[in-house]
Design an enzyme around this catalytic site. Structure first.
Site, PDB file in Angstrom:
ATOM      1  N   ASP A 173    -112.608  54.644 -63.367  1.00  0.00           N
ATOM      2  CA  ASP A 173    -111.611  55.252 -64.252  1.00  0.00           C
ATOM      3  C   ASP A 173    -110.745  56.164 -63.403  1.00  0.00           C
ATOM      4  O   ASP A 173    -111.149  57.280 -63.101  1.00  0.00           O
ATOM      5  CB  ASP A 173    -112.338  55.999 -65.364  1.00  0.00           C
ATOM      6  CG  ASP A 173    -111.399  56.730 -66.290  1.00  0.00           C
ATOM      7  OD1 ASP A 173    -110.192  56.465 -66.234  1.00  0.00           O
ATOM      8  OD2 ASP A 173    -111.879  57.576 -67.056  1.00  0.00           O
ATOM      9  N   GLU A 223    -104.074  62.325 -65.460  1.00  0.00           N
ATOM     10  CA  GLU A 223    -104.426  61.841 -66.795  1.00  0.00           C
ATOM     11  C   GLU A 223    -105.662  62.562 -67.315  1.00  0.00           C
ATOM     12  O   GLU A 223    -105.750  62.908 -68.490  1.00  0.00           O
ATOM     13  CB  GLU A 223    -104.681  60.326 -66.760  1.00  0.00           C
ATOM     14  CG  GLU A 223    -104.766  59.672 -68.137  1.00  0.00           C
ATOM     15  CD  GLU A 223    -106.178  59.596 -68.707  1.00  0.00           C
ATOM     16  OE1 GLU A 223    -106.318  59.189 -69.867  1.00  0.00           O
ATOM     17  OE2 GLU A 223    -107.149  59.962 -68.015  1.00  0.00           O
ATOM     18  N   GLU A 224    -106.603  62.789 -66.425  1.00  0.00           N
ATOM     19  CA  GLU A 224    -107.891  63.347 -66.861  1.00  0.00           C
ATOM     20  C   GLU A 224    -107.776  64.795 -67.327  1.00  0.00           C
ATOM     21  O   GLU A 224    -108.655  65.286 -68.021  1.00  0.00           O
ATOM     22  CB  GLU A 224    -108.934  63.228 -65.738  1.00  0.00           C
ATOM     23  CG  GLU A 224    -109.240  61.796 -65.325  1.00  0.00           C
ATOM     24  CD  GLU A 224    -109.992  61.006 -66.389  1.00  0.00           C
ATOM     25  OE1 GLU A 224    -110.297  61.575 -67.453  1.00  0.00           O
ATOM     26  OE2 GLU A 224    -110.251  59.815 -66.159  1.00  0.00           O
ATOM     27  N   HIS A 272    -116.772  58.868 -66.102  1.00  0.00           N
ATOM     28  CA  HIS A 272    -116.766  60.327 -65.919  1.00  0.00           C
ATOM     29  C   HIS A 272    -118.063  60.907 -65.396  1.00  0.00           C
ATOM     30  O   HIS A 272    -118.311  62.102 -65.550  1.00  0.00           O
ATOM     31  CB  HIS A 272    -116.372  61.073 -67.214  1.00  0.00           C
ATOM     32  CG  HIS A 272    -114.969  60.790 -67.646  1.00  0.00           C
ATOM     33  ND1 HIS A 272    -114.337  61.519 -68.630  1.00  0.00           N
ATOM     34  CD2 HIS A 272    -114.074  59.879 -67.240  1.00  0.00           C
ATOM     35  CE1 HIS A 272    -113.111  61.043 -68.808  1.00  0.00           C
ATOM     36  NE2 HIS A 272    -112.937  60.044 -67.961  1.00  0.00           N
ATOM     37  N   ASP A 283    -105.936  59.699 -60.736  1.00  0.00           N
ATOM     38  CA  ASP A 283    -106.885  60.821 -60.613  1.00  0.00           C
ATOM     39  C   ASP A 283    -108.222  60.470 -61.246  1.00  0.00           C
ATOM     40  O   ASP A 283    -108.329  59.542 -62.046  1.00  0.00           O
ATOM     41  CB  ASP A 283    -106.316  62.084 -61.266  1.00  0.00           C
ATOM     42  CG  ASP A 283    -106.099  61.939 -62.774  1.00  0.00           C
ATOM     43  OD1 ASP A 283    -105.546  60.901 -63.188  1.00  0.00           O
ATOM     44  OD2 ASP A 283    -106.498  62.851 -63.514  1.00  0.00           O
ATOM     45  N   ASP A 315    -106.496  51.049 -68.636  1.00  0.00           N
ATOM     46  CA  ASP A 315    -107.345  52.225 -68.471  1.00  0.00           C
ATOM     47  C   ASP A 315    -108.517  52.208 -69.450  1.00  0.00           C
ATOM     48  O   ASP A 315    -109.123  53.242 -69.716  1.00  0.00           O
ATOM     49  CB  ASP A 315    -106.474  53.487 -68.685  1.00  0.00           C
ATOM     50  CG  ASP A 315    -107.176  54.766 -68.285  1.00  0.00           C
ATOM     51  OD1 ASP A 315    -108.143  54.692 -67.516  1.00  0.00           O
ATOM     52  OD2 ASP A 315    -106.763  55.833 -68.760  1.00  0.00           O
ATOM     53  N   HIS A 335    -103.784  55.437 -64.032  1.00  0.00           N
ATOM     54  CA  HIS A 335    -103.795  56.765 -63.407  1.00  0.00           C
ATOM     55  C   HIS A 335    -104.698  56.791 -62.185  1.00  0.00           C
ATOM     56  O   HIS A 335    -105.724  56.110 -62.141  1.00  0.00           O
ATOM     57  CB  HIS A 335    -104.188  57.854 -64.414  1.00  0.00           C
ATOM     58  CG  HIS A 335    -105.584  57.776 -64.931  1.00  0.00           C
ATOM     59  ND1 HIS A 335    -106.630  58.455 -64.355  1.00  0.00           N
ATOM     60  CD2 HIS A 335    -106.123  57.103 -65.979  1.00  0.00           C
ATOM     61  CE1 HIS A 335    -107.739  58.227 -65.034  1.00  0.00           C
ATOM     62  NE2 HIS A 335    -107.465  57.403 -66.029  1.00  0.00           N
TER      63      HIS A 335
HETATM   64 ZN   LIG Z   1    -108.839  56.770 -67.474  1.00  0.00          ZN
END
Ligand SMILES: [Zn+2]
Length: 415
Positions: free
Chosen positions: A146, A180-181, A385, A85, A203, A83
């Site tokens: 990520d 995805e997030e 994150h 994003d 991921d 992903h």
């Molecule tokens: Zn991820």
């Protein structure tokens, strides 16, 4: 360092500087225009590389591309998914920093003032990276490893095959998705259009991670309607939405929260609480490894809503609760060969597979339930994150190695 994949790190450093944060409050697909811009940029890159059948899916916005087989027999089609994003944290003006030959012990300052640091006492994972090259943030943003690590690794693997036509491989399809997030990216994934027989999301976290058990997950929005009147004459009239929000939260088991659970324990997680006397909104995520465990948690929420509405009045508390994804083991258990190829690929490269259940979800959870078994491979990142996110260049190279090895092993699976 030896640059086996010359463009891997420059590619990654370029990607992370692009702001691609998804937007939970949006209803468009993708949720932010930033993601669309980046997908178009990648589309151009894939075209220049020479992949086939490149398209952005009109419904789910996945950027899809194919590498045709160069075998003279048929093997299962491999899908690789990641992903584009990034998570819900500042992603403006990301300035990645490179720490070469890290000693595994020192504190790494992130921002210029030294307010934020990567300290091995706080983050013991740093000890695993002695002698390696780390990519960190500058303290004020996340890194976006990520999952731009995964995006970079997949594209670099495709580039490697295109540059080495003597290396044999079956057909490979790649899917680079948005959102995805915010948990919606795979909602409209089109398994048939994608055309893979088995797939992996790239991921995961550190080297070795191989995930095929995830949480079962639901989201919950709570809206509380209060009644605001002058506090001097409020007796038996005022309904304080914030007070009811407090009751709601306190009715949940105090120990079943992320900060007090681990392993196979589930939780209720209060993400946000906004309000006034007049109205309040709360947002939760609900997680459990067992399907009936998730149902029990949802029943608990319904009971709390009922008892608060019985107490304060019908319709005072309204909820919107939706399942997000389920533990993918329910699907994968019938396709363990997909796990075994990844295990064997890692072992062939002297990487010990770490198959602990993931306390989260992946797009692969959703996609597996749509009929395409999709475990999750490591992409290399740590502390995802937030501002403490980092990734080692060596981890990213190993992720590409694993992809190449999986392709090699798949060549032996003549259809
Ligand atoms: Zn991820």
């Amino acid at each position: 360092m030896t640059a086996k994949y010359e463009k891997l790190i420059p590619r990654f450093l370029g990607y992370v500087k692009e702001n691609t944060r998804s937007d939970e409050d949006s209803t468009t697909v993708p949720s932010s225009n930033r993601e669309t811009v980046f997908l178009k940029q990648l589309e151009t890159e894939l075209t220049d590389l020479g992949l086939d059948n490149i398209r952005i899916h009109p419904v789910n916005s996945y950027l899809i591309a194919e590498l045709p087989s160069n075998l003279d027999y048929e093997v299962p089609v491999l899908g690789l998914i990641s992903h584009i994003d990034t998570a819900d944290f500042n992603s403006e003006n990301i300035k990645p920093k490179i720490v070469e030959n890290y000693d595994g012990k020192s504190i790494i300052p992130l921002d210029d003032k030294g307010e934020y640091t990567l300290d091995p006492k706080v983050f013991p994972s740093l000890n695993n990276y002695e002698g390696q090259t780390l990519i960190t943030t500058s303290g004020d943003t996340l890194l976006g490893s990520d999952d731009k690590s995964g995006v970079s690794e997949i594209i670099t693997a495709m580039e490697y095959f295109l540059a080495h036509p003597e290396i044999k491989h079956g057909k490979i399809v790649i899917g680079l998705g948005a959102d995805e997030e915010i948990g919606t990216g795979a909602d409209k994934f089109d398994v048939k259009d994608f055309g893979a027989d088995f797939a992996y999301t790239v991921d995961g976290g550190p080297v070795g991670q191989l995930e095929y058990e995830t949480f079962s997950a639901a989201s919950l929005k709570v809206h509380i309607t209060g009644k605001d009147v002058h506090p001097g004459s409020a007796k038996d009239i005022m309904i304080n939405a914030l007070g009811i929000a407090n009751d709601f939260q306190n009715a949940l088991p105090a120990d079943e929260v992320p900060e007090k659970t681990s392993g196979r324990q589930g939780f209720f997680h209060l993400l946000s609480l906004n309000g006034t006397v007049d109205s309040a909104d709360m947002s939760y995520i609900i997680r459990d490894f067992e399907r009936n465990g998730l149902e029990n948690r949802k029943n608990k929420i319904n009971q709390i809503v009922k008892s608060l509405n019985d107490k304060y009045g019908d319709g005072i508390v309204k909820i919107d609760m939706n399942d997000q994804y389920y533990n993918m083991i329910d699907v994968i258990k019938d396709h363990m060969d997909v796990v075994e190829i990844a295990e064997n690929a890692m072992k062939n490269l002297d990487i010990e597979p770490d198959e602990a259940p993931v306390r989260g979800g992946t797009d692969g959870s959703r996609i597996s339930f749509m009929g395409l078994p999709t475990p999750n491979l490591f992409a290399g990142g740590e502390n995802m994150h937030g501002r403490y996110e980092y990734v080692a260049e060596e981890s990213m190279e190993k992720a590409v190695d694993v992809i190449l090895e999986i392709v090699k092993l798949n060549n032996e699976r003549k259809k």
